[in-house]
Design a protein around this motif. Structure first.
Motif, PDB file in Angstrom:
ATOM      1  N   LYS A   1       0.833  -1.207   0.000  1.00  0.00           N
ATOM      2  CA  LYS A   1       0.000   0.000   0.000  1.00  0.00           C
ATOM      3  C   LYS A   1       0.859   1.245   0.000  1.00  0.00           C
ATOM      4  O   LYS A   1       0.537   2.226  -0.631  1.00  0.00           O
ATOM      5  CB  LYS A   1      -0.901   0.009   1.243  1.00  0.00           C
ATOM      6  CG  LYS A   1      -2.248  -0.598   0.976  1.00  0.00           C
ATOM      7  CD  LYS A   1      -3.201  -0.322   2.116  1.00  0.00           C
ATOM      8  CE  LYS A   1      -4.351  -1.279   2.055  1.00  0.00           C
ATOM      9  NZ  LYS A   1      -4.827  -1.649   3.389  1.00  0.00           N
ATOM     10  N   ARG A   2       1.973   1.199   0.736  1.00  0.00           N
ATOM     11  CA  ARG A   2       2.791   2.400   0.882  1.00  0.00           C
ATOM     12  C   ARG A   2       3.745   2.576  -0.298  1.00  0.00           C
ATOM     13  O   ARG A   2       3.924   3.665  -0.800  1.00  0.00           O
ATOM     14  CB  ARG A   2       3.575   2.325   2.201  1.00  0.00           C
ATOM     15  CG  ARG A   2       4.116   3.679   2.648  1.00  0.00           C
ATOM     16  CD  ARG A   2       5.072   3.513   3.792  1.00  0.00           C
ATOM     17  NE  ARG A   2       6.250   2.767   3.366  1.00  0.00           N
ATOM     18  CZ  ARG A   2       7.110   2.212   4.203  1.00  0.00           C
ATOM     19  NH1 ARG A   2       6.899   2.271   5.493  1.00  0.00           N
ATOM     20  NH2 ARG A   2       8.172   1.575   3.750  1.00  0.00           N
TER      21      ARG A   2
ATOM     22  N   ASN B   1       0.313   8.615  -4.690  1.00  0.00           N
ATOM     23  CA  ASN B   1       1.182   7.922  -3.740  1.00  0.00           C
ATOM     24  C   ASN B   1       2.639   8.198  -4.104  1.00  0.00           C
ATOM     25  O   ASN B   1       3.238   7.467  -4.885  1.00  0.00           O
ATOM     26  CB  ASN B   1       0.902   6.409  -3.772  1.00  0.00           C
ATOM     27  CG  ASN B   1       1.661   5.666  -2.686  1.00  0.00           C
ATOM     28  OD1 ASN B   1       2.568   6.200  -2.075  1.00  0.00           O
ATOM     29  ND2 ASN B   1       1.275   4.417  -2.457  1.00  0.00           N
TER      30      ASN B   1
ATOM     31  N   GLU C   1       5.519   7.912  -2.651  1.00  0.00           N
ATOM     32  CA  GLU C   1       6.568   6.930  -2.363  1.00  0.00           C
ATOM     33  C   GLU C   1       6.506   5.776  -3.364  1.00  0.00           C
ATOM     34  O   GLU C   1       7.518   5.363  -3.927  1.00  0.00           O
ATOM     35  CB  GLU C   1       6.429   6.416  -0.922  1.00  0.00           C
ATOM     36  CG  GLU C   1       7.555   5.519  -0.452  1.00  0.00           C
ATOM     37  CD  GLU C   1       8.949   6.152  -0.589  1.00  0.00           C
ATOM     38  OE1 GLU C   1       9.052   7.392  -0.574  1.00  0.00           O
ATOM     39  OE2 GLU C   1       9.926   5.397  -0.736  1.00  0.00           O
ATOM     40  N   ALA C   2       5.298   5.284  -3.607  1.00  0.00           N
ATOM     41  CA  ALA C   2       5.152   4.196  -4.572  1.00  0.00           C
ATOM     42  C   ALA C   2       5.570   4.662  -5.959  1.00  0.00           C
ATOM     43  O   ALA C   2       6.163   3.909  -6.728  1.00  0.00           O
ATOM     44  CB  ALA C   2       3.713   3.688  -4.595  1.00  0.00           C
ATOM     45  N   ALA C   3       5.264   5.910  -6.285  1.00  0.00           N
ATOM     46  CA  ALA C   3       5.643   6.436  -7.593  1.00  0.00           C
ATOM     47  C   ALA C   3       7.158   6.425  -7.740  1.00  0.00           C
ATOM     48  O   ALA C   3       7.691   6.039  -8.782  1.00  0.00           O
ATOM     49  CB  ALA C   3       5.102   7.862  -7.758  1.00  0.00           C
TER      50      ALA C   3
ATOM     51  N   GLY D   1       3.969   0.345  -3.141  1.00  0.00           N
ATOM     52  CA  GLY D   1       3.708  -0.372  -4.375  1.00  0.00           C
ATOM     53  C   GLY D   1       2.656   0.253  -5.267  1.00  0.00           C
ATOM     54  O   GLY D   1       2.946   0.668  -6.378  1.00  0.00           O
ATOM     55  N   ILE D   2       1.452   0.359  -4.772  1.00  0.00           N
ATOM     56  CA  ILE D   2       0.330   0.668  -5.656  1.00  0.00           C
ATOM     57  C   ILE D   2      -0.029   2.153  -5.673  1.00  0.00           C
ATOM     58  O   ILE D   2       0.176   2.864  -4.699  1.00  0.00           O
ATOM     59  CB  ILE D   2      -0.930  -0.130  -5.265  1.00  0.00           C
ATOM     60  CG1 ILE D   2      -1.382   0.228  -3.851  1.00  0.00           C
ATOM     61  CG2 ILE D   2      -0.663  -1.613  -5.381  1.00  0.00           C
ATOM     62  CD1 ILE D   2      -2.751  -0.290  -3.494  1.00  0.00           C
TER      63      ILE D   2
ATOM     64  N   VAL E   1       9.348   4.477  -6.157  1.00  0.00           N
ATOM     65  CA  VAL E   1       9.816   3.096  -6.279  1.00  0.00           C
ATOM     66  C   VAL E   1       9.563   2.568  -7.684  1.00  0.00           C
ATOM     67  O   VAL E   1      10.353   1.795  -8.228  1.00  0.00           O
ATOM     68  CB  VAL E   1       9.117   2.200  -5.224  1.00  0.00           C
ATOM     69  CG1 VAL E   1       9.446   0.728  -5.461  1.00  0.00           C
ATOM     70  CG2 VAL E   1       9.559   2.604  -3.827  1.00  0.00           C
ATOM     71  N   ALA E   2       8.465   3.029  -8.307  1.00  0.00           N
ATOM     72  CA  ALA E   2       8.138   2.561  -9.653  1.00  0.00           C
ATOM     73  C   ALA E   2       8.925   3.323 -10.718  1.00  0.00           C
ATOM     74  O   ALA E   2       8.701   3.121 -11.903  1.00  0.00           O
ATOM     75  CB  ALA E   2       6.637   2.704  -9.913  1.00  0.00           C
TER      76      ALA E   2
END
Lengths: 498, 318
Positions: free
Chosen positions: A341-342, B200, B202-204, A344-345, B206-207
């Motif tokens: 949730k934090r 998001n 942080e997720a952005a 990944g998505i 990481v991606a």
């Protein structure tokens, strides 16, 4: 409808639809006073919806809920509390800045006069409740200073404070150490001895067999069966859950001698100190260790999410540097993070957007996204990994954990990633999807990808890995070749010496 | 998110939201057309579009910034600064196209300054652009000594006051800009990155999303659009006041929010924002036709914003 005086909680024919989609088809559940009852099923089986119905977050369409033989109407969280049903969420709902006692009395504070909170009386009462559960918890400490396991016990204390007679626990051990699990077992004993019934939702079958007397199995929103535990053998239970028998798979190795990635002297503060590792083409390299041993931190350094103090990462002979995930992704590396949730998505965005994110250039022509191509590619990838429900236009946040995980893996498949970093790849994922993810990891290895897998579950590490590195207090404390991999050897290196 | 709506595909849900905003606009139009016979006439409708065009221009940039998880409170003063600089250049005899480019560059530079502090400096958008709000206004006032700049060349004014196919120049210009903004948001990687960074961060990261550049782009676009809005205004007025653009940020935020942008970031729509602008414009226009006092117009604007948010909450949000 016959009421059952012996049941603490009795659900009959509970149904729930979201628009045209029916997610609960007449589910039944019966729990005796003081019983620990497992609620089992794959992700998407309806467990969460059923729990949400019970705690009043979601209003059911049909069916009857009885507590101690009396029918109750639950349409709001307040109704559930009044009926004596409490829920311990997987992600604890607490205010970190407030004290233990304040959290236990949150929304029901004891007053002195009409205006003032009687902190002293609250602390006394909190101490009284906690005495039986965990007397070591300081009721005046702020919640944020507590470990997750202790916070959980505080949440249970809060349920007892509200005179709960049924406590539902959703994946209570997902972030507990084995030792903390033992503590939880004790706490559950205390609860059941007081006649409190516990609904225990977990994917960890050993826990279910340890704690539960009975279990209700759901599949696709339907009641499948109710089984007695431990009389019903595990394969039978799993068969009920997944609707088919899981082939018992053995480890297959596709490792070669060709070096794909070299990590030298990677260091960040005390979390990771001087980590060296080499990953080969087609190899699955497991990283084991206790929680807090630096495994996740190591993966984040390799993925370029955090900046190292020193050390180098070389991918296919080219050095990559700095905290720049984008550069690592271009070099062929992809992280499947533990905290989906934090890290990944992007919750509101469709599966397609979440898949396309790292490799937009692959789906772009003349500056514009080729939505058709992205859609087709996403569908092909998600069909391969068996996304359920199979609709790539839905927001990723509306999928279950296992299916979100499939989409995150699909993101790297779409990007043409050659080195996969899996952090707890099956955390919070059900048995069926677990096997699918193992198969996928094996398939990637067979195609010549290099794979790092961090996992707290030893059977998982052993099942997947060609080699295992063990971490302890920020250092790589052991390296086990294929013939040395065993639970005992891993444990030996994982525990700090002296 | 009501559960019924989460099960719908996102795309149709956004369109669903835009349709809702449109229904709001139609309702307002129906009410006014009964109250005033001159409301639903072609000249008046064109008039509404013209009156909404400046706010729309600002709101396009604001929507992108809001989607990226930020806010830009400095648009009014950025408009004032770039308008006065551009006007001064024109009065000094700099060719009009060059002066226009200079004004837009000023706006983009202000946006870069905001964005740099936010994206690289890690400061909060609200505070940075609040600082910018005073800073840019002060620069405009200091530069002009507080007096308006008159005597803009006729060829420049002709753009803002001219018409094409019966539509005023500003409406066409903003229409084109809106199309570009819509393409950026829905068809380009930058749009996807804006949604991801706002949804998001942080997720952005990481991606592999270039988070810093994405945020920077949003503020630079917002700054550039603020200066274009100011050029439209001074073209129509014939003078550049250092105090122009007061409270522009609030109308733009209101239009974005009415159009479905979430101030938490990650969600918003260009089409919705445009309809939001026309709603605000139609409301003011209609109340003016009815000779309603300005004080009550302000009251109505406030009510519309709050009602829109309540409807939003009731139909789609938890």
């Amino acid at each position: 409808m016959t009421s059952d005086p012996l049941a603490r909680l009795h659900l009959t024919g509970v149904t729930k639809s979201y628009g045209p989609i029916q997610v609960l088809h007449g589910v039944s559940l019966r729990i005796a006073p003081g019983e620990v009852h497992g609620l089992l099923g794959e992700n998407g089986a309806g467990k969460s919806t059923l729990l949400n119905v019970l705690c009043g977050v979601v209003t059911h369409d049909g069916g009857v809920i009885e507590v101690d033989g009396a029918p109750v109407q639950i349409t709001r969280p307040k109704d559930a509390a009044a009926a004596g049903i409490a829920m311990i969420h997987q992600e604890l709902q607490q205010v970190p800045e407030l004290t233990v006692a304040q959290n236990i009395f949150l929304g029901a504070s004891l007053r002195r006069g009409a205006l003032f909170v009687d902190h002293r009386e609250q602390e006394r009462a909190a101490r009284r409740i906690l005495a039986a559960l965990d007397p070591d918890i300081d009721v005046t400490a702020p919640i944020r200073d507590l470990r997750v396991a202790q916070r959980q016990i505080v949440e249970i204390a809060k349920a007892l404070r509200s005179k709960a007679r049924v406590i539902a626990m959703d994946e209570p051990t997902s972030s507990l150490t084995p030792k903390e699990f033992e503590r939880l077992v004790e706490v559950i004993r205390v609860l059941t001895a007081q006649g409190v019934s516990v609904i225990y939702v977990s994917h960890k079958m050993d826990e279910v067999y340890r704690l539960c007397q009975n279990a209700t199995i759901l599949r696709d929103g339907r009641f499948v069966t109710r089984v007695a535990i431990p009389e019903t053998p595990l394969p039978r239970v799993i068969e009920h859950m997944v609707g088919r028998e899981l082939a018992h798979a053995h480890h297959r190795s596709f490792a070669t001698d060709r070096v794909m990635m070299e990590v030298r002297d990677l260091t960040r503060g005390r979390a990771v100190q001087g980590a060296d590792l080499t990953l080969h083409k087609g190899e699955v390299l497991g990283i084991a260790g206790l929680v807090g041993s630096g495994r996740t931190e190591l993966l984040r350094l390799i993925a370029g999410v955090d900046a190292p103090d020193r050390g180098s990462v070389t991918i296919e002979g080219t050095a990559v540097s700095g905290a720049n995930p984008r550069a690592r992704i271009r070099a062929g590396l992809g992280l499947v993070p533990e905290e989906r949730k934090r890290d990944g998505i992007i919750r509101h965005r469709p599966v397609t957007a979440n898949i396309g994110l790292p490799a937009m250039d692959k789906f772009t022509r003349a500056g514009l996204i080729r939505k058709g191509l992205l859609h087709k590619r996403s569908q092909a990838l998600m069909r391969e990994v068996n996304l359920r429900p199979f609709d790539v236009t839905r927001p990723i946040g509306s999928f279950s954990g296992g299916n979100q995980q499939k989409a995150i893996i699909g993101r790297w498949l779409a990007a043409g990633t050659r080195i996969y970093l899996f952090d707890e790849p099956t955390r919070g994922i059900d048995v069926g999807a677990k096997a699918e993810i193992y198969d996928l990891i094996e398939k990637l290895a067979s195609e010549g990808c290099g794979i790092l897998v961090v996992s707290s579950e030893l059977p998982e590490v052993i099942r997947l890995s060609d080699r295992v590195l063990v971490m302890c207090e920020g250092r790589i404390s052991g390296s086990l070749s294929a013939d040395q991999i065993s639970e005992a050897n891993i444990a030996r290196h994982a525990i700090p010496a002296g | 998110m009501s559960k019924a709506l989460t099960s719908l595909p996102l795309i149709s849900r956004i369109r669903f939201r835009d349709a809702g905003t449109l229904v709001g606009l139609i309702l307002i139009a129906i009410v006014f057309s009964f109250l005033s016979p001159s409301f639903l006439t072609l000249p008046n409708l064109v008039n509404i579009l013209q009156q909404s065009s400046i706010n729309a221009c600002i709101a396009l940039g604001m929507t992108l910034v809001i989607i990226s998880g930020g806010i830009d409170l400095s648009v009014g003063p950025v408009a004032a600064l770039s308008a006065t600089l551009g006007a001064a250049m024109m009065v000094a005899g700099v060719p009009v196209p060059l002066a226009v480019l200079g004004a837009i560059a000023t706006g983009v530079a202000c946006g870069f300054f905001n964005g740099a502090l936010i994206a690289w400096g890690g400061l909060q958008p609200f505070i940075v652009t609040l600082g910018g709000l005073s800073l840019y206004r002060a620069l405009a006032l200091i530069y002009t000594g507080g007096t308006p700049i008159f005597g803009l060349p006729g060829e420049f004014r002709a753009i803002a006051n001219g018409t094409l196919l019966g539509l005023p120049g500003p409406v066409i210009a903003v229409g084109v800009l809106a199309f570009v903004a819509w393409v950026i948001l829905t068809k380009t990687p930058l749009g996807e990155y804006l949604m991801a960074v706002g949804g998001n961060p942080e997720a952005a990261r990481v991606a592999g999303v270039p988070v810093t550049l994405t945020k920077l782009s949003a503020y630079m676009i917002s700054g550039g659009l603020a200066s274009i809005a100011s050029l439209i205004l001074i073209g129509r007025l014939g003078a550049a006041e250092p105090t122009l653009g007061n409270l522009w940020e609030l109308d733009a935020i209101a239009a974005s929010a009415i159009g479905g942008a979430s101030l938490m970031g990650g969600r918003g729509s260009i089409v919705g924002t445009l309809i939001g602008c026309v709603i605000l414009g139609a409301l003011r226009n209609g109340l003016t036709l009815l000779n309603v006092q300005a004080f009550y117009q302000l009251l109505a604007t406030g009510i519309i914003i709050i009602v829109a948010m309540l409807i939003d909450r009731a139909t789609s949000g938890k």
